[in-house]
Design a protein around this motif. Structure first.
Motif, short mmCIF file in Angstrom:
data_model
loop_
_atom_site.label_atom_id
_atom_site.label_comp_id
_atom_site.label_asym_id
_atom_site.label_seq_id
_atom_site.Cartn_x
_atom_site.Cartn_y
_atom_site.Cartn_z
N ILE A 126 -9.49 -39.52 -20.56
CA ILE A 126 -10.17 -39.93 -19.32
C ILE A 126 -9.24 -40.85 -18.52
O ILE A 126 -9.07 -40.71 -17.31
N GLN A 166 -6.30 -39.47 -16.34
CA GLN A 166 -6.56 -38.58 -15.20
C GLN A 166 -5.78 -38.92 -13.91
O GLN A 166 -5.29 -38.01 -13.25
N THR A 193 -11.99 -33.25 -20.51
CA THR A 193 -12.11 -34.20 -19.39
C THR A 193 -10.98 -33.98 -18.38
O THR A 193 -11.20 -33.46 -17.30
N LYS A 194 -9.77 -34.33 -18.81
CA LYS A 194 -8.66 -34.25 -17.85
C LYS A 194 -8.34 -32.81 -17.46
O LYS A 194 -7.84 -32.56 -16.37
N ILE A 202 -12.32 -45.71 -13.32
CA ILE A 202 -11.90 -46.02 -14.69
C ILE A 202 -11.90 -47.54 -14.93
O ILE A 202 -12.32 -48.01 -15.98
N VAL A 262 -15.91 -38.35 -13.26
CA VAL A 262 -15.36 -39.39 -14.14
C VAL A 262 -16.47 -40.37 -14.56
O VAL A 262 -16.50 -40.86 -15.69
N GLN A 302 -18.24 -38.56 -17.28
CA GLN A 302 -17.42 -38.54 -18.51
C GLN A 302 -17.57 -39.86 -19.26
O GLN A 302 -17.74 -39.90 -20.48
N TYR A 314 -19.14 -40.69 -22.90
CA TYR A 314 -18.32 -41.34 -23.93
C TYR A 314 -19.06 -42.54 -24.53
O TYR A 314 -19.19 -42.66 -25.75
#
Ligand code: F6R
Length: 357
Positions: free
Chosen positions: A13, A16, A156-157, A200, A327, A330, A334
């Protein structure tokens, strides 16, 4: 390899922004113009219809790609689940081009379609993260994702890379067909990269969303409209595969046609709003479920945010919002898996590449 990260999923993640920068670099020529191999563009320009074939997360990326090919290049595009295509085969156009999207390049369901359409003499393009993979070797052409090895089972990426490469491919197709574009994709993708970094960095805030919405949940819904609907499908898949919380992605307007019966006091509903044209509609859908007791988490894009929204993503071009909003989902998945003590990187019953049909 993991370095200071506790899991591959969070590492991937976090990679990215780097993946976005790599793609921007790989897909531009020495004049800073978008670049795609000439043979591929010729095939795309000669096709009267694109058939995108993929599974799981890659299928969800394909749904976003369809928007780019149709809205920018004006090429009709269908997206199909690989395992259904062989049996529920649609009527094909005169000059179809098949596009296989597969992180691993090894998915048996997708390969079965490739074998079938090759026998029929149709052209194919594989978009994959793994050069030399089966789907890459067997298709006429390949585009590489440049995401670097993806180890965590939950993709994810690769999803973000797939969407970025699809956007670039569609934009070059549009350019070659002399369709005018009012946006500079390269600079918009650079803005997206910054926005992903911001999300992020907000990971602690997103972990709090999990505490507020998913700690004891057994089921959940992800609603959206237009592009946000497709991102909801991906958010739901991500959540169920690693947290084991039942999750359903829904078109906001479909809820009232049945599924709303499942909403109870406290049911978590994630509502995404990044598209101005449907902002009011999705907000009224969110209101409908809230009135029935749902615990609604609104994720909105800057400029569309309202008081009471749970999380606001930075503003990026309307067509590129999935690269940023996903994101958030994601990270929610997680932390939800982490809080439940699940094996984040190796969820039960799943393998990284599915090589059986
Ligand atoms: C979900 C996931 C799967 C894959 C699917 C296709 O996180 O990873 O849904 O997307 O199995 O795999 P590829 O892209 O390798 O063909």
């Amino acid at each position: 390899e993991l370095g200071t990260y506790p899991h591959y999923m969070i590492k991937e993640i976090n990679e990215q922004p780097q993946v976005m920068r790599k793609i921007i670099k790989e897909y531009q020529d020495e004049h800073g113009e978008l670049k795609i191999d000439k043979n591929i563009i010729t095939q795309l320009n000669e096709a009267d219809r694109l058939y995108v074939i993929a599974a799981g997360t890659s299928y969800h990326a394909g749904l976003i790609g369809k928007e780019y090919f149709e809205k920018w290049a004006g090429v009709p595009t269908e997206v199909h689940v690989a395992s259904e295509f062989v049996y529920n085969t649609p009527l094909l156009s005169e000059k179809p081009l098949f596009i296989f999207i597969s992180q691993s390049g090894e998915t048996a369901d997708s390969r079965a379609v490739l074998v079938d359409i090759k026998e029929k003499g149709y052209k194919s393009l594989t978009i994959t993260n793994v050069p030399g993979s089966t789907l890459s070797r067997e298709a006429d052409e390949t585009l590489i994702l440049h995401a670097g090895p993806e180890i965590a089972v939950a993709s994810t990426k690769a999803y973000v890379a797939q969407i970025a490469v699809l956007a670039i491919t569609a934009a070059v197709t549009a350019r070659e067909l002399n369709k005018v574009s009012d946006m500079n994709l390269m600079s918009e993708l650079a803005k997206v990269t910054t926005a992903i970094t911001t999300v992020i960095e907000d990971a602690p805030k997103i972990e709090e969303i999990v505490t507020g919405y998913l700690e004891t949940a057994r089921n959940s819904f992800f609603i959206g409209r237009a592009m946000d609907y497709y991102v909801g499908l991906e958010g739901a898949l991500k959540l169920k595969e690693i947290s084991y919380i039942q999750a359903e992605g829904f078109a906001g307007g479909e809820l009232k046609h049945g599924t709303i019966a499942l909403i109870e006091e406290g049911t978590p509903v994630f509502a995404l709003s990044t598209q101005e044209k449907v902002d009011l509609n999705i907000r009224s859908n969110a209101q409908e479920v809230k009135a029935r007791g749902a615990n609604v988490c609104v994720v909105a894009m800057e400029g569309l945010e309202q008081q009471g929204d749970t999380y606001v993503i930075p503003k990026v071009d309307d067509m590129l919002t999935p690269l940023v909003s996903v994101v958030v989902y994601q990270l929610i998945s997680y932390y939800a898996a982490l809080h439940r003590g699940n094996d984040v990187d190796k969820p039960r019953n799943l393998a990284k590449s599915v090589t059986v049909e």
